[in-house]
Scaffold this motif. Structure first.
Motif, PDB file in Angstrom:
ATOM      1  N   VAL A 132     -26.449 -23.535  51.153  1.00  0.00           N
ATOM      2  CA  VAL A 132     -26.550 -22.869  49.670  1.00  0.00           C
ATOM      3  C   VAL A 132     -27.816 -22.243  49.616  1.00  0.00           C
ATOM      4  O   VAL A 132     -28.738 -22.517  50.176  1.00  0.00           O
ATOM      5  CB  VAL A 132     -26.366 -24.152  48.663  1.00  0.00           C
ATOM      6  CG1 VAL A 132     -27.644 -24.940  48.601  1.00  0.00           C
ATOM      7  CG2 VAL A 132     -26.388 -23.252  47.051  1.00  0.00           C
ATOM      8  N   ALA A 171     -22.625 -19.896  48.986  1.00  0.00           N
ATOM      9  CA  ALA A 171     -22.670 -21.193  49.380  1.00  0.00           C
ATOM     10  C   ALA A 171     -21.425 -21.445  50.348  1.00  0.00           C
ATOM     11  O   ALA A 171     -20.343 -20.438  50.277  1.00  0.00           O
ATOM     12  CB  ALA A 171     -22.485 -22.270  48.220  1.00  0.00           C
ATOM     13  N   VAL A 184     -24.927 -30.960  45.102  1.00  0.00           N
ATOM     14  CA  VAL A 184     -25.854 -30.354  46.019  1.00  0.00           C
ATOM     15  C   VAL A 184     -27.261 -31.113  45.971  1.00  0.00           C
ATOM     16  O   VAL A 184     -27.653 -31.566  44.832  1.00  0.00           O
ATOM     17  CB  VAL A 184     -26.210 -28.954  45.592  1.00  0.00           C
ATOM     18  CG1 VAL A 184     -27.487 -28.645  46.424  1.00  0.00           C
ATOM     19  CG2 VAL A 184     -25.021 -28.252  45.361  1.00  0.00           C
ATOM     20  N   ASP A 206     -30.271 -21.020  47.064  1.00  0.00           N
ATOM     21  CA  ASP A 206     -30.661 -21.168  45.849  1.00  0.00           C
ATOM     22  C   ASP A 206     -31.927 -21.038  45.079  1.00  0.00           C
ATOM     23  O   ASP A 206     -32.582 -21.537  44.441  1.00  0.00           O
ATOM     24  CB  ASP A 206     -30.120 -22.506  45.221  1.00  0.00           C
ATOM     25  CG  ASP A 206     -30.568 -23.701  45.896  1.00  0.00           C
ATOM     26  OD1 ASP A 206     -31.292 -23.435  46.677  1.00  0.00           O
ATOM     27  OD2 ASP A 206     -30.222 -24.799  45.393  1.00  0.00           O
ATOM     28  N   LYS A 232     -24.120 -18.878  43.171  1.00  0.00           N
ATOM     29  CA  LYS A 232     -25.015 -18.819  44.269  1.00  0.00           C
ATOM     30  C   LYS A 232     -24.426 -19.009  45.695  1.00  0.00           C
ATOM     31  O   LYS A 232     -23.013 -19.795  45.742  1.00  0.00           O
ATOM     32  CB  LYS A 232     -25.633 -20.318  44.219  1.00  0.00           C
ATOM     33  CG  LYS A 232     -26.630 -20.417  42.874  1.00  0.00           C
ATOM     34  CD  LYS A 232     -27.181 -21.722  42.869  1.00  0.00           C
ATOM     35  CE  LYS A 232     -27.996 -22.015  41.510  1.00  0.00           C
ATOM     36  NZ  LYS A 232     -28.440 -23.291  41.174  1.00  0.00           N
ATOM     37  N   SER A 234     -18.430 -17.549  46.629  1.00  0.00           N
ATOM     38  CA  SER A 234     -19.264 -16.525  45.676  1.00  0.00           C
ATOM     39  C   SER A 234     -18.565 -15.930  44.779  1.00  0.00           C
ATOM     40  O   SER A 234     -17.926 -14.979  45.325  1.00  0.00           O
ATOM     41  CB  SER A 234     -20.213 -15.725  46.632  1.00  0.00           C
ATOM     42  OG  SER A 234     -20.882 -14.859  46.126  1.00  0.00           O
TER      43      SER A 234
END
Length: 446
Positions: free
Chosen positions: A434, A37, A409, A436, A35, A29
């Motif tokens: 993650v 993760a 992803v 998001d 985001k 991050s």
């Protein structure tokens, strides 16, 4: 919840339909727009991950062939604890069972099956510390799952005395039980909807506090007699509707397929809202409540085109023929938004068609499909026939080549999400997370 979900069932169904990292706890991050993760490469996850009460829990395979429950902090991937777990009576076609996360915030437990003094036992452990809270001898079981504020499972499944039990997650004590084997498909604050596995399967709702039956629906009433659970099944909910799917099974070579298709029930009273027989769920795919892209099968059991259904009404939205599909050796692939269907031929020019217009999409188009169509069985001590949950990889449909997966992803329709967190295993078994989004939605195996 969707049972559909299992690697072996997924690949078998796909064949029927088609004929054919960093250390654990690394936090990525860097900046206001990044985001959160994380990656845990020091693991070989083989079940689907489950998320709840701030943790991610998964069943993993160790190099010595033994299984373990592994729990990570879902916010940063920090490994919290791991404990040995076992398979006791779970059919291989259902895949490796994940742990269950249940209970209230601050008092949550992770439950999994462990080897006990008097046979296999369900053990509840503190979700953050792994400290044992309680144990319950279950003999054989398909595995636990959260059901509303309770913890549910079928136990002694190999015996005539098999029973479905709803437990208090804080103590492991039974809140209620009923005879037979069942699986949780939906749960709310006051009720739970079960899929009862029997010669004549039913979907039924029970009061969550008492177990009292509220309604029951015979699946053969929608799809016809001759249901066979060996082909697999799937469920998902949208609004006040539960969408169910029963897959076909061929009992003998060149024999007819068993009853199969999709149906929708009203959660409040179990009333059938719509039914679409002789449509197959395809793989990979979203949960039936998220998107319904199906394949047609005629009365002579011949496979046809693809039909997209509206999950709320069961009506056909679009239809795509297989005219543009390669003649042999193709697998389905889908873009992030499920707006098209791709026919993937590995390392060869492949084709993708827009679901709305039916027109070919040209150029370098990215789509997701299974990383492998020939997975190796897991080398689990004392168990055979189990496969890991199938991972997805990105492909370039222009040339059929696999794209770099280092920072790939997978789409939300595959992973699902809980409060915006998505956790998945890659083809090597490494675990990734993650954040998001903000919502909660089911994935392919949920």
């Amino acid at each position: 919840m969707t049972t559909q979900r299992r690697l072996l069932s997924a690949l078998i169904s796909a064949q029927i339909v088609l004929g054919a990292a960093a250390c654990g706890g690394s936090h990525e991050s860097s900046g206001a727009t990044s985001k959160p993760a994380w990656n845990d490469a020091g693991i070989n996850a083989v079940s689907r991950p489950v998320i709840g009460s701030g943790v991610s829990a998964v069943t993993a395979l160790q190099p010595d062939g033994k299984l373990q429950t592994v729990v990570n902090d879902v916010r940063d991937g920090k490994r919290l604890w791991a404990r040995p777990t076992v398979i006791s009576g779970r059919p291989a076609a259902m895949g490796v069972a994940p742990p269950a996360v249940a209970g209230t915030p601050g008092h949550a437990i992770v439950a999994s099956v462990e080897s006990g003094t008097h046979g296999a036992a369900l053990v509840g452990r503190d979700a953050r510390t792994g400290e044992q809270r309680w144990t319950r001898t279950v003999g054989t079981t398909f595995g636990p799952t959260r059901c509303g504020g309770l913890l549910c499972l079928s136990e002694s499944t190999a015996r005539k005395s098999a029973a479905f039990a709803a437990l208090n997650p804080a103590t492991g004590k039974s809140a209620w039980h009923m005879p037979g084997v069942a699986e949780v498909e939906w749960a709310g604050p006051g009720r739970v909807v079960l899929f009862r596995m029997a010669a004549h399967p039913t979907v039924e709702a029970h009061d969550l506090a008492t177990g009292k039956e509220l309604w029951t629906f015979p699946i053969e009433g929608a799809l016809g007699r001759g249901a066979n659970l060996s082909g697999g099944w799937a469920f998902g909910s949208v609004g006040n509707a539960l969408i169910g799917y029963l897959a076909p099974y061929q009992t003998r070579s060149n024999g007819p397929l068993s009853a199969f298709g999709f149906f929708s029930l009203r959660l409040s009273d179990g009333r059938q809202q719509w039914v679409r027989k002789r449509l197959l769920r395809i793989y990979p795919s979203a949960n039936p409540a998220v998107s319904l892209i199906t394949r047609e099968v005629d009365d002579a059991d011949r496979y046809g085109g693809f039909t997209e259904l509206d999950p709320r009404t069961g009506r056909s939205v679009t239809r795509l023929t297989t005219t543009g599909a390669p003649r042999v050796n193709w697998w389905l692939a889908f873009p992030q938004d499920l707006s098209a269907v791709g026919f993937l031929s590995h390392d060869r020019p492949s084709r993708m068609y827009d679901l709305r217009t039916g027109r070919a999409i040209t150029g370098h188009t990215r789509a997701w499909s299974f990383c492998t169509t020939a997975p190796a069985p897991l080398k689990i001590t004392g168990q055979t026939g189990f496969y890991p949950i199938a991972a997805l990889c990105p492909y370039d449909l222009k040339n059929g080549r696999r794209l770099d997966t280092t920072n790939a992803v997978p789409p939300g329709w595959y992973t699902g999400s809980v409060d915006g967190w998505r956790v998945w295993r890659d083809e090597r078994g490494a675990l990734h997370g993650v954040h998001d989004g903000d919502g909660t939605s089911p994935g392919m195996y949920q």
